[in-house]
Write an enzyme that holds these catalytic residues in place. Structure first.
Site, PDB file in Angstrom:
ATOM      1  N   LYS A   6      77.160 115.175 -56.127  1.00 18.94           N
ATOM      2  CA  LYS A   6      75.680 115.046 -55.942  1.00 18.94           C
ATOM      3  C   LYS A   6      75.221 116.594 -55.839  1.00 18.94           C
ATOM      4  CE  LYS A   6      75.943 110.802 -53.936  1.00 18.94           C
ATOM      5  NZ  LYS A   6      75.504 109.529 -54.585  1.00 18.94           N
TER       6      LYS A   6
ATOM      7  N   ASP B 122      83.592 106.858 -53.028  1.00 15.10           N
ATOM      8  CA  ASP B 122      82.225 106.427 -53.323  1.00 15.10           C
ATOM      9  C   ASP B 122      82.043 105.952 -54.936  1.00 15.10           C
ATOM     10  OD1 ASP B 122      79.636 105.642 -52.815  1.00 15.10           O
ATOM     11  OD2 ASP B 122      78.960 107.484 -53.535  1.00 15.10           O
TER      12      ASP B 122
ATOM     13  N   GLU C 280      74.941 113.740 -60.371  1.00 16.49           N
ATOM     14  CA  GLU C 280      73.800 113.139 -59.687  1.00 16.49           C
ATOM     15  C   GLU C 280      73.119 114.461 -59.463  1.00 16.49           C
ATOM     16  OE1 GLU C 280      74.278 108.901 -58.149  1.00 16.49           O
ATOM     17  OE2 GLU C 280      75.486 110.373 -57.138  1.00 16.49           O
TER      18      GLU C 280
ATOM     19  N   HIS D 287      79.291  97.644 -59.597  1.00 19.43           N
ATOM     20  CA  HIS D 287      78.093  97.495 -60.505  1.00 19.43           C
ATOM     21  C   HIS D 287      78.048  98.176 -61.715  1.00 19.43           C
ATOM     22  CE1 HIS D 287      76.553 101.178 -58.918  1.00 19.43           C
ATOM     23  NE2 HIS D 287      75.544 101.401 -59.865  1.00 19.43           N
TER      24      HIS D 287
ATOM     25  N   HIS E 208      84.076 102.878 -59.831  1.00 19.20           N
ATOM     26  CA  HIS E 208      83.200 103.048 -60.969  1.00 19.20           C
ATOM     27  C   HIS E 208      84.047 103.511 -61.929  1.00 19.20           C
ATOM     28  CE1 HIS E 208      80.278 101.509 -58.245  1.00 19.20           C
ATOM     29  NE2 HIS E 208      79.758 102.825 -57.945  1.00 19.20           N
TER      30      HIS E 208
HETATM   31  C1  BG6 Z   1      76.744 103.686 -55.734  1.00 14.32           C
HETATM   32  C2  BG6 Z   1      77.331 104.672 -54.899  1.00 14.32           C
HETATM   33  O1  BG6 Z   1      77.825 102.796 -55.970  1.00 14.32           O
HETATM   34  O2  BG6 Z   1      76.571 104.368 -57.057  1.00 14.32           O
HETATM   35  C3  BG6 Z   1      76.171 105.817 -55.031  1.00 14.32           C
HETATM   36  O3  BG6 Z   1      77.346 104.474 -53.623  1.00 14.32           O
HETATM   37  C4  BG6 Z   1      75.769 106.296 -56.375  1.00 14.32           C
HETATM   38  O4  BG6 Z   1      76.531 107.178 -54.308  1.00 14.32           O
HETATM   39  C5  BG6 Z   1      75.563 105.091 -57.241  1.00 14.32           C
HETATM   40  O5  BG6 Z   1      74.434 107.200 -56.262  1.00 14.32           O
HETATM   41  C6  BG6 Z   1      75.019 105.482 -58.667  1.00 14.32           C
HETATM   42  O6  BG6 Z   1      74.949 104.241 -59.455  1.00 14.32           O
HETATM   43  P1  BG6 Z   1      73.985 104.354 -60.586  1.00 14.32           P
HETATM   44  O7  BG6 Z   1      73.685 103.078 -61.026  1.00 14.32           O
HETATM   45  O8  BG6 Z   1      72.577 104.601 -60.028  1.00 14.32           O
HETATM   46  O9  BG6 Z   1      74.355 105.572 -61.631  1.00 14.32           O
END
Ligand code: BG6
Length: 462
Positions: free
Chosen positions: A316, A225, A206, A168, A230
């Site tokens: 986190k 993760d 985060e 994403h 990402h």
């Molecule tokens: C997800 C992870 O793919 O991305 C999560 O599994 C993470 O742990 C999240 O919190 C973060 O995505 P975004 O778009 O909220 O920054």
């Protein structure tokens, strides 16, 4: 021009991801006039269409959208629902009967990855994969061997061109913007290399823990993760060469070049942390050594980047929620124009902020107002000032998949190569170091960046 999908079939429509992301994204696409086909939801729950409607409305409202009845009705008119076991032939016969005229169906698998292979096998055996697209959620494998095995399994039934792996982050506008900023601004490209750049820091912080996702997160950890997928995708966009020509795979081929130039990561340049209290999270093993924080150094051994470290940290329960890419330029020589001690300017920095408020910051040096030395000044731009309410990542990616645009999906090369790069860290992880919630993780991580000026404090905006 790729063919537009003429039906969208969503496996797992009753699940959590559909609730949190899918219904809201489909609603927003409907509102923008971007949906044009029927949608079939599939899951094992025995929902009626009324149930689906009720859940969809609650899910969309839950995303904070004010629902327009006419848009919602239009969206619901597209929907049908099939209740069935993902592993039963009968389910696929009923799907086939529900989409008899489909020429280019898109199957979206919001289901556990352990089921991907068997669902695609069933689709193939029911004759549904011809000219179809299959969209899958992360994670794609949990190491190099399992990712290769999953690729092989799926490729028995569909080819790589039919497979859309969702990451994403690739649907986030500021991530896409990296390429536009780099290649749309003449002033950046000449200095975007090892002659001018000292190091790159990528931070994804985060300010919350794993909450109720303990049983998902404990076997996964921070590296798998968010880093292997990402953040390595983000790195590849910072590091890639400009794409040449047009066509499918152009962007992914340039990313592949970056990944292939990356040596396997060195566990000696890897720090793992676990926040205090993680072991008390429901679903986490009492003696878990899973990392909730990691910091590492990666290198890209090519003409553009040799000798420029890419530092990544993610975690986190840190003090802020912020994701940024920070390009730190080389330090200029000291200048005798300032008589005070402060005659050595600090390096310029360019910050591309991805979350929460996309923007760019340029750190320059100017004369201190009250003295003879230098001071850092900032040219800041928040992109929300410049353009309206852009599409959300899932909106962007679902719409791209249905249009057959593969640029923003991770291809097999990316999956294989990124797992190859991080595999030594999985094989030989350093011990996990605990850190207090609300701090920037273990102090040990400072050793990685010490020779490069340390981790810079992220840009937090106004
Ligand atoms: C997800 C992870 O793919 O991305 C999560 O599994 C993470 O742990 C999240 O919190 C973060 O995505 P975004 O778009 O909220 O920054």
């Amino acid at each position: 021009m790729a063919e537009q999908s003429d039906v969208l079939v969503i496996f797992g429509i009753t699940g959590d991801l559909a609730k949190v992301m899918t219904f809201g994204s489909l609603y927003r696409l409907e509102r923008r006039g971007k949906l044009s086909c029927p949608i079939v939801g599939v899951a094992s729950d025995s929902w009626t269409m009324d149930d689906l409607r009720t859940h969809a409305l609650a899910a969309i409202t839950g995303t904070g959208v004010e629902v327009d009845d006419a848009v919602f009705d239009r969206l619901m008119d597209r929907f049908s629902y099939i209740s069935g076991d993902f592993l039963a032939d009968d389910t696929y016969n009923r799907i086939a009967a529900a989409i008899p005229d489909a020429q280019a169906p898109a199957f979206y698998l919001e289901i556990p990855p352990s089921l991907f292979g068997r669902v695609v096998q069933h689709l193939s055996e029911a004759g549904l994969t011809r000219n179809a697209r299959v969209i899958v959620e992360k994670p794609f494998g949990h190491d190099l061997a399992s990712a290769k095995a999953l690729n092989d399994e799926l490729h028995t039934y569909i080819d790589e061109q039919q497979l859309y792996r969702i990451d994403h982050f690739l649907g986030k506008m500021p991530v896409e913007d990296i390429l536009y900023l780099r290649f749309g601004n003449q002033m950046l490209e000449p200095i975007w290399n090892r002659r001018y750049i000292q190091c790159i820091e990528i931070t994804m912080a985060e300010n919350f823990g794993v909450a109720d996702r303990g049983s998902f997160y404990d076997p996964v950890g921070c590296l798998r993760d968010v880093v292997q997928n990402h953040l390595l995708q983000v790195l590849s966009m910072v590091a890639m060469e400009p794409p040449a020509g047009v066509g499918t795979d152009i962007i992914n081929d340039r990313k592949r070049d970056v990944f292939m130039a990356m040596p396997p990561a060195d566990p000696g340049h890897y720090v793992r942390g676990q926040y205090d209290g993680f072991l008390d999270v429901v679903g986490v093993a009492p003696n878990s050594t899973t990392e909730t924080y990691c910091a590492l150094r990666l290198d890209v051994e090519n003409w553009r980047w040799h000798g420029v470290p890419f530092f990544i940290r993610a975690g986190k329960a840190l003090p802020e929620r912020v994701t940024e890419v920070r390009v730190v330029f080389r330090r200029p020589p000291p200048l005798p124009i300032a008589s005070s001690r402060a005659h050595h300017p600090s390096p310029n920095e360019l910050v591309l902020r991805i979350d929460p408020d996309p923007g760019a910051r340029l750190q320059l040096v100017a004369k201190a107002a009250d003295g003879q030395g230098f001071r850092d000044i900032h040219l800041d731009m928040e992109f929300s000032d410049e353009g309206g309410d852009g599409p959300t990542p899932y909106e962007e990616l679902l719409s791209a998949a249905m249009a057959g645009d593969k640029d923003n999906f991770a291809d097999q090369n990316a999956v294989d190569e990124t797992w190859r790069v991080v595999q030594p860290l999985l094989d030989n992880p350093p011990p996990v170091i605990s850190y207090e919630q609300g701090t920037w993780g273990p102090a040990e991580a400072n050793r990685l960046t010490k020779a490069y000026g340390g981790w810079r404090e992220p840009w937090l905006g106004a």
